[in-house]
Design a protein around this motif. Structure first.
Motif, PDB file in Angstrom:
ATOM      1  N   VAL A  94      -2.743   4.613   9.464  1.00 18.30           N
ATOM      2  CA  VAL A  94      -3.086   3.723  10.975  1.00 18.30           C
ATOM      3  C   VAL A  94      -2.146   3.183  11.429  1.00 18.30           C
ATOM      4  N   CYS A  95      -1.681   1.962  10.347  1.00 16.63           N
ATOM      5  CA  CYS A  95      -1.057   1.094  10.472  1.00 16.63           C
ATOM      6  C   CYS A  95       0.798   1.428  10.487  1.00 16.63           C
ATOM      7  N   LEU A  96       0.672   2.276  10.107  1.00 15.07           N
ATOM      8  CA  LEU A  96       2.460   3.573   9.679  1.00 15.07           C
ATOM      9  C   LEU A  96       2.606   3.700  10.834  1.00 15.07           C
ATOM     10  N   VAL A  97       1.824   4.683  10.691  1.00 13.93           N
ATOM     11  CA  VAL A  97       1.975   5.626  12.427  1.00 13.93           C
ATOM     12  C   VAL A  97       2.190   4.833  13.656  1.00 13.93           C
ATOM     13  N   ASN A  98       1.337   4.016  13.756  1.00 12.20           N
ATOM     14  CA  ASN A  98       1.314   3.109  14.956  1.00 12.20           C
ATOM     15  C   ASN A  98       2.698   2.117  14.832  1.00 12.20           C
ATOM     16  N   PHE A  99       3.372   1.963  13.400  1.00  9.55           N
ATOM     17  CA  PHE A  99       4.121   1.428  14.009  1.00  9.55           C
ATOM     18  C   PHE A  99       5.525   2.202  14.179  1.00  9.55           C
ATOM     19  N   VAL A 100       5.766   3.580  13.722  1.00 12.04           N
ATOM     20  CA  VAL A 100       6.586   3.822  13.866  1.00 12.04           C
ATOM     21  C   VAL A 100       6.471   4.152  15.416  1.00 12.04           C
ATOM     22  N   LEU A 101       5.185   5.515  15.793  1.00 14.99           N
ATOM     23  CA  LEU A 101       5.481   5.503  17.169  1.00 14.99           C
ATOM     24  C   LEU A 101       5.075   4.435  17.952  1.00 14.99           C
ATOM     25  N   SER A 102       5.806   2.855  17.889  1.00 16.68           N
ATOM     26  CA  SER A 102       5.831   2.356  18.530  1.00 16.68           C
ATOM     27  C   SER A 102       7.361   2.027  19.001  1.00 16.68           C
ATOM     28  N   GLY A 103       8.112   2.489  18.114  1.00 19.46           N
ATOM     29  CA  GLY A 103       9.426   3.277  18.548  1.00 19.46           C
ATOM     30  C   GLY A 103      10.082   2.334  17.411  1.00 19.46           C
ATOM     31  N   LYS A 104       9.605   2.038  16.076  1.00 15.91           N
ATOM     32  CA  LYS A 104      10.347   1.153  15.727  1.00 15.91           C
ATOM     33  C   LYS A 104      11.021   2.457  13.678  1.00 15.91           C
ATOM     34  N   PHE A 113      23.569   8.778  10.949  1.00 11.11           N
ATOM     35  CA  PHE A 113      23.180   9.627  10.898  1.00 11.11           C
ATOM     36  C   PHE A 113      23.166  10.681   9.898  1.00 11.11           C
ATOM     37  N   CYS A 114      22.085  12.207  10.470  1.00  8.54           N
ATOM     38  CA  CYS A 114      21.338  12.470   9.653  1.00  8.54           C
ATOM     39  C   CYS A 114      21.716  13.739   8.656  1.00  8.54           C
ATOM     40  N   ALA A 115      21.054  14.528   7.524  1.00 13.92           N
ATOM     41  CA  ALA A 115      21.256  15.856   6.922  1.00 13.92           C
ATOM     42  C   ALA A 115      20.495  16.870   7.400  1.00 13.92           C
ATOM     43  N   SER A 116      19.294  15.879   7.913  1.00 12.28           N
ATOM     44  CA  SER A 116      18.350  16.928   8.059  1.00 12.28           C
ATOM     45  C   SER A 116      16.900  16.684   8.396  1.00 12.28           C
ATOM     46  N   ALA A 117      16.081  17.035   9.309  1.00  9.72           N
ATOM     47  CA  ALA A 117      14.929  16.477   9.310  1.00  9.72           C
ATOM     48  C   ALA A 117      13.737  17.421   9.840  1.00  9.72           C
ATOM     49  N   TYR A 118      12.429  16.388   9.118  1.00 13.67           N
ATOM     50  CA  TYR A 118      10.960  17.510   8.912  1.00 13.67           C
ATOM     51  C   TYR A 118      10.304  16.845   9.677  1.00 13.67           C
ATOM     52  N   ARG A 119       9.361  17.711  10.081  1.00 10.89           N
ATOM     53  CA  ARG A 119       8.005  17.288  10.902  1.00 10.89           C
ATOM     54  C   ARG A 119       7.388  16.610  10.181  1.00 10.89           C
ATOM     55  N   VAL A 120       6.403  15.683   9.917  1.00 12.73           N
ATOM     56  CA  VAL A 120       5.501  15.325   8.629  1.00 12.73           C
ATOM     57  C   VAL A 120       4.627  14.531  10.035  1.00 12.73           C
ATOM     58  N   THR A 121       3.097  14.959   8.570  1.00 17.27           N
ATOM     59  CA  THR A 121       1.389  14.278   9.946  1.00 17.27           C
ATOM     60  C   THR A 121       1.362  13.574   7.469  1.00 17.27           C
ATOM     61  N   PRO A 122       0.784  12.820   7.905  1.00 14.99           N
ATOM     62  CA  PRO A 122      -0.227  12.040   7.005  1.00 14.99           C
ATOM     63  C   PRO A 122      -0.875  13.375   6.237  1.00 14.99           C
ATOM     64  N   VAL A 123      -1.626  12.491   5.800  1.00 15.52           N
ATOM     65  CA  VAL A 123      -2.533  13.362   4.580  1.00 15.52           C
ATOM     66  C   VAL A 123      -4.311  12.924   5.159  1.00 15.52           C
ATOM     67  N   TYR A 179       0.599  -0.762  -0.105  1.00 14.67           N
ATOM     68  CA  TYR A 179      -0.295  -0.078  -0.046  1.00 14.67           C
ATOM     69  C   TYR A 179       0.360   0.765  -0.424  1.00 14.67           C
ATOM     70  N   ASP A 180       0.113   2.747   0.153  1.00 12.46           N
ATOM     71  CA  ASP A 180       0.591   3.752  -0.264  1.00 12.46           C
ATOM     72  C   ASP A 180       0.702   4.404   0.593  1.00 12.46           C
ATOM     73  N   VAL A 181       1.287   5.657   1.483  1.00 14.05           N
ATOM     74  CA  VAL A 181       0.792   6.814   2.358  1.00 14.05           C
ATOM     75  C   VAL A 181       1.633   7.504   1.826  1.00 14.05           C
ATOM     76  N   GLU A 182       0.269   8.355   1.814  1.00 11.49           N
ATOM     77  CA  GLU A 182       0.834   9.819   1.582  1.00 11.49           C
ATOM     78  C   GLU A 182       0.832  10.734   2.691  1.00 11.49           C
ATOM     79  N   LEU A 183       2.315  11.766   2.847  1.00  8.80           N
ATOM     80  CA  LEU A 183       2.620  12.469   4.090  1.00  8.80           C
ATOM     81  C   LEU A 183       2.790  14.062   3.908  1.00  8.80           C
ATOM     82  N   LEU A 184       2.249  15.026   4.100  1.00  8.84           N
ATOM     83  CA  LEU A 184       2.988  16.599   4.376  1.00  8.84           C
ATOM     84  C   LEU A 184       4.027  16.491   5.385  1.00  8.84           C
TER      85      LEU A 184
END
Length: 523
Positions: free
Chosen positions: A365-375, A347-357, A297-302
């Protein structure tokens, strides 16, 4: 080895710190807008239960509240400290601010609770009589909100600065209107209230020299969002470009069917806050209804559009692809199975906040829960010369989701180059220990930002200022400096200079060291 400039994107400037959204109810607000919801209901028939589908039609007011929540979520997720939003709801009986500029009210939960307390709009007497009355009251209330100080502005005003901060804001009006004459009336109301408020503030400031609690409006942009039912075609109100009504007020008009309001407000948020879209493709998910098989599946982020600029700088996209992405503001990143579990060590060169559309879709929901679980999630980008390259990491920090860019000029799995292998051959007298102590003295920790703090006094800004001040003279090798080669003999002179303040005892010791150096300098 190519040099990489590291940065952390922490501040965006669009010139509009304040956004006031006006939900104005009129005689058309409680009528069906053409957007339907299908509900499955179990109905008993002939000793058995049958499932029937019923359709419910949303009202204009329902579409407005749903779309406003999406717009506010985007602002509060991506810019929790830079931009603030205030929502106003009005009908024939009342005109209320759903939330305020206070920090504790800048939350989506508070906005939704305020809209719930406001309830459905009410009309007394003939609804036609209140057609524009509630809209005009909402605009007047919005102007009063714009002149009020936010917590950040109050901190800047009370800091006794010579110049007051510029007060710029945007009013987004959501209401079903009938004709262009309605917009002209609302424009006149807005211009009149802006001029009256500015004049009142100037007169009160001239009469008293007390602390300023209101700021005159330097510029106000009125965004009129007109919506109509799909059956009304063509609608007399059409899109209109930005028009200056007076030096302090500009106006832009958008008109479209009500069922498209949520998507259109997301598009407006992209324009207002310079946002772009990244699509995470190839996300594996198990399908329980199809025998546990897996599907992608695909997930769109802003996020802020600067992230796409960093991708082009790194050479991930060809010139043709870059032009296509620039026109659509969309980049695709592919899910990559991580080769190791130590993703936080990358290490990273830049970091940006994202939010799903779309926060309601199952893949999101599955992707957000996966990331917020610490992975964390590794993401691949196609580079013309290297093929697929792991270029980004999707991870969370303190409950917020970030998209981090990984430098790919050197493989992440190779050993780091020796520090002595510099640009002029091998150098063996680098100040490695001193540089390590320099980094440790500027270590950053998580901090909950208080809007009452002046921006220049924030921990990140203070650290940047300290690094700039202490690194103005910082020789890289011992061969370039005599002062730091004799640190034991010159203590505490070589360490006191780092302090923000010097005590009298430290000053006396440094003075003694300086006097002891004078004979050596003469020789």
């Amino acid at each position: 080895m190519r040099r990489v400039t590291y940065k952390f994107v922490h501040e965006y400037s669009t010139g509009m710190e304040k956004t006031v959204i006006v939900l104005a109810a009129n005689a058309l607000s409680t009528t069906p807008c053409g957007d339907t919801i299908n509900i499955d209901v179990n109905v008993p028939k002939a000793n058995k239960t049958c499932t029937e589908t019923f359709s419910l039609c949303k009202t204009f007011w329902c579409c407005c509240t749903e779309s406003v929540s999406v717009y506010c979520r985007v602002i509060l997720d991506l810019f929790p400290t830079q931009h603030q939003v205030c929502v106003i709801a009005s009908d024939a009986e009342k005109c209320l601010a759903v939330n305020t500029w206070r920090d504790e009210d800048q939350e989506l939960e508070k906005i939704l609770a305020g809209l719930q307390n406001f309830g459905m709009p009410h009309f007394v007497g003939t609804p036609q009589r209140h057609y524009l009355e509630s809209t005009q009251k909402g605009i007047a209330y919005a102007v009063r909100c714009l002149v009020d100080l936010t917590a950040t502005q109050y901190a800047m005003v009370t800091a006794q600065q010579k110049e007051l901060p510029s007060n710029k804001g945007r009013i987004i009006l959501l209401a079903p209107l009938k004709s262009g004459a309605d917009i002209s009336k609302l424009e006149a109301v807005l211009v009149e209230h802006v001029k009256n408020e500015n004049m009142s503030i100037q007169q009160s400031r001239a009469a008293t020299q007390d602390v300023v609690y209101r700021l005159p409006i330097a510029h106000c942009e009125l965004v009129v969002v007109n919506m109509y039912a799909p059956t009304v075609r063509p609608h007399p109100i059409t899109d209109s470009p930005v028009t200056m009504l007076c030096p302090e007020v500009s106006r832009v008009v958008y008109s479209f069917p009500a069922k498209l309001l949520k998507e259109k407000l997301v598009s407006l948020a992209k324009v207002h806050f310079s946002l772009a879209t990244t699509v995470i493709t190839g996300i594996p998910m198990k399908e329980e209804q199809v025998g546990g098989s897996s599907a992608n599946y695909d997930v769109e982020l802003l996020h802020h559009s600067d992230m796409h600029r960093d991708i082009f700088r790194a050479g991930f996209q060809s010139a043709a692809t870059a032009a296509l992405v620039a026109s659509n503001s969309v980049v695709s990143l592919k899910w990559a199975t991580p080769r190791s579990t130590n993703l936080d060590m990358q290490f990273c060169a830049s970091a940006y906040r994202v939010t799903p559309v779309d926060v309601m879709s199952r893949p999101t929901v599955c992707l957000v829960n996966f990331v917020l679980s610490g992975k964390s999630v590794l993401l691949e980008q196609i580079r013309p010369s290297l093929g697929k390259v792991v270029s980004h990491i999707l991870t969370n920090h303190s409950g917020a989701i970030f998209l981090q860019s990984i430098p790919v000029n050197r493989s992440l799995h190779e050993d780091a180059p020796s520090i002595s292998e510099g640009w002029g051959g091998k150098v063996s007298d680098y100040r490695i220990m001193d540089f390590g102590q320099f980094m440790l003295s500027h270590k950053l920790y998580p901090h909950h930002v208080n809007r009452t703090v002046i921006p220049s006094q924030l921990p990140l800004e203070a650290a940047i200022y300290s690094i700039k001040r202490q690194s103005q003279f910082w020789p890289i090798t011992f061969g370039e400096t005599l002062l730091f080669s004799l640190q034991e003999e010159l203590q505490p002179l070589v360490t006191v200079y780092r302090h923000d303040f010097v005590t009298e005892d430290e000053f006396d010791k440094c003075q003694k060291v300086s006097k002891a150096l004078c004979p050596l300098l003469i020789l």
